[in-house]
Enzyme design. Structure first.
Site, PDB file in Angstrom:
ATOM      1  N   HIS A 146       0.803  -1.237   0.000  1.00 51.37           N
ATOM      2  CA  HIS A 146       0.000   0.000   0.000  1.00 51.37           C
ATOM      3  C   HIS A 146       0.828   1.276   0.000  1.00 51.37           C
ATOM      4  O   HIS A 146       0.286   2.359  -0.277  1.00 51.37           O
ATOM      5  CB  HIS A 146      -0.927   0.058   1.220  1.00 51.37           C
ATOM      6  CG  HIS A 146      -1.938  -1.044   1.290  1.00 51.37           C
ATOM      7  ND1 HIS A 146      -2.827  -1.304   0.270  1.00 51.37           N
ATOM      8  CD2 HIS A 146      -2.210  -1.959   2.261  1.00 51.37           C
ATOM      9  CE1 HIS A 146      -3.603  -2.336   0.618  1.00 51.37           C
ATOM     10  NE2 HIS A 146      -3.238  -2.748   1.822  1.00 51.37           N
ATOM     11  N   ALA A 147       2.111   1.209   0.365  1.00 52.64           N
ATOM     12  CA  ALA A 147       2.908   2.438   0.504  1.00 52.64           C
ATOM     13  C   ALA A 147       3.019   3.179  -0.826  1.00 52.64           C
ATOM     14  O   ALA A 147       3.176   2.570  -1.882  1.00 52.64           O
ATOM     15  CB  ALA A 147       4.299   2.108   1.049  1.00 52.64           C
TER      16      ALA A 147
END
Ligand code: ZLV
Ligand code: CA
Ligand code: ZN
Length: 393
Positions: A146-147
């Site tokens: 998700h980063a």
């Protein structure tokens, strides 16, 4: 004694950093780096370390992280201090810089080290693949999908997958990214939105209003404009609660075969998030260790250089089972390991059942209702087939 031997002419490398496992997100946070210790201990108990090249990975450098992330973000990540007292209910929404310090992405002791170790193991895995020294490279401490370039999101601060794929792209013309975590692989998808050298495929629970991150609809396939070579190179497989091994493997095999045929990748990166298993604290599916592992087996059979990343997984005993079975598939010893966990396994009582493949009833009591009608699965296959008409190797 275990009968597990090194596969001939085939190299599997295992990349981990025991220092990473010592970090804590906080007592109530679902992400437990300790699950990596439990997984490794089961893998070693089965005797698999003798069949792989084992590496203690180094931490990624600032420059390596900056291959993807903005320096503003990295500088802040490197200097923020843990909060002295955990945030209370009254104070859930402070002004967050780069989404750091909220309840999903808390600031904890050694955060920067934790992030650079995760990225370091993923990058080491990618380098072994590029040097053709490994056929399969495993980094269970990676997979933090998700980063974003300048933002933390969903328990992920540094996108080790993007950094590893950028490394693969130095030697490989086309990379296929596959994501079987129960959440949408939004950070990896977004990072490669504008290139036709990476195709991203995510299978996930999709409910835009009630399940994180809310993106990844069937027709979200990358920005469609004339100038964007990356158009049509994002594949999304949105699913509902309760999907079974049989349905998931049918979808996986059908979709991935068609993609490989059209896109012709020269390397594959597979995120093996174990929160898609039945009984996961955050997940919603009915997958068993066998069905999750079947995806790894299918990828191995494609005979392309392969990186296996970890990812989500919030019931540590099930995470350990899945990644142990998947390590055995990588080595090719899956038929030689016993269903009964080795007697000398450390923390053996953590596993509840003493088998590697507990039944659905043992895991859940009662299975979750399956909300995936066959007709919907067929629609998904049809949409992806149509989408692939726009893709060329
Ligand atoms: O497995 O979180 O729903 C890769 C991965 O894919 C949210 N976050 C966000 C949106 C508004 N919030 C809620 C904030 C909750 C903060 C703490 C939890 C604490 C206890 C139990 C569950 C959660 C939780 N948080 C469940 N789902 C969330 C998601 C983030 C999911 C990230 C998945 C990461 C490693
Ligand atoms: Ca996914
Ligand atoms: Zn997840």
């Amino acid at each position: 004694e275990s009968g597990i031997t090194r596969p001939k002419g085939y190299n599997v490398s295992f990349h981990c950093n025991p220092e990473m496992e010592k970090h804590h997100f906080g007592v109530t946070h679902p992400m437990k780096p300790w699950r990596l210790t439990l997984s490794k201990s089961l893998i070693y108990s089965y005797g698999m370390s003798f069949a792989m090249d084992n590496y203690v990975s180094r931490a990624a450098t600032y420059e390596e992280l900056a291959d993807f992330h903005s320096t503003d973000y990295l500088d802040f990540l490197g200097t923020v201090l843990p909060e002295p007292v955990p945030r209370d209910v009254e104070n859930q929404n402070p002004d967050l810089k780069f989404n750091l310090g909220g309840s999903d992405c808390p600031l904890f002791e050694g955060l920067y080290d934790y992030c650079s170790m995760s990225a370091g193991s993923a990058l080491d895995a990618a380098r072994k693949i590029c040097a053709k020294q490994s056929d399969i490279a495993i980094a269970w401490g990676g997979g933090l999908h998700h980063a974003k370039k300048a933002e933390a999101s969903g328990f992920c601060y540094i996108n080790d997958i993007v950094i590893a794929i950028l490394e693969l792209l130095r030697h490989h013309p086309r990379v296929l990214y596959i994501d079987i975590d129960v959440h949408h692989g939004d950070g990896v998808e977004e990072a490669f939105f504008s290139t036709d050298r990476v195709m991203t495929v995510s299978f996930h629970k999709y409910d835009p209003n009630n399940f994180f991150p809310g993106t990844g609809a069937l027709d979200d396939n990358g920005p469609k404009n004339e100038q964007n070579p990356g158009a049509h190179h994002a594949v999304n497989v949105p699913l509902n609660d309760g999907i079974t091994d049989e349905q998931y493997d049918m979808l996986f095999n059908t979709i991935i075969s068609r993609i490989v045929e059209k896109f012709r990748p020269s390397a594959v990166a597979l995120q093996c998030g174990a929160d898609s298993l039945a009984g996961d604290r955050l997940g919603r599916f009915n997958l068993q260790v066998q069905g999750h592992g079947a995806c790894v087996e299918f990828c191995k059979r494609m005979n392309l250089p392969l990186i296996l990343f970890g990812g989500g997984g919030y019931t540590p005993r099930n995470v350990a089972r899945a990644w142990t079975y998947e390590t055995s598939i990588a080595i090719g010893c899956q038929d030689k390991i016993s269903d009964v966990l080795p007697q000398h396994t450390p923390w053996r009582d953590q596993f509840r059942q003493e088998t590697l493949f507990p039944t659905l009833e043992q895991i859940l009591g009662e299975p979750r209702q399956n909300k995936n009608p066959p007709k919907r699965l067929q629609e998904i296959v049809n949409h992806v087939s149509e989408q692939l008409r726009f893709v060329q190797a």
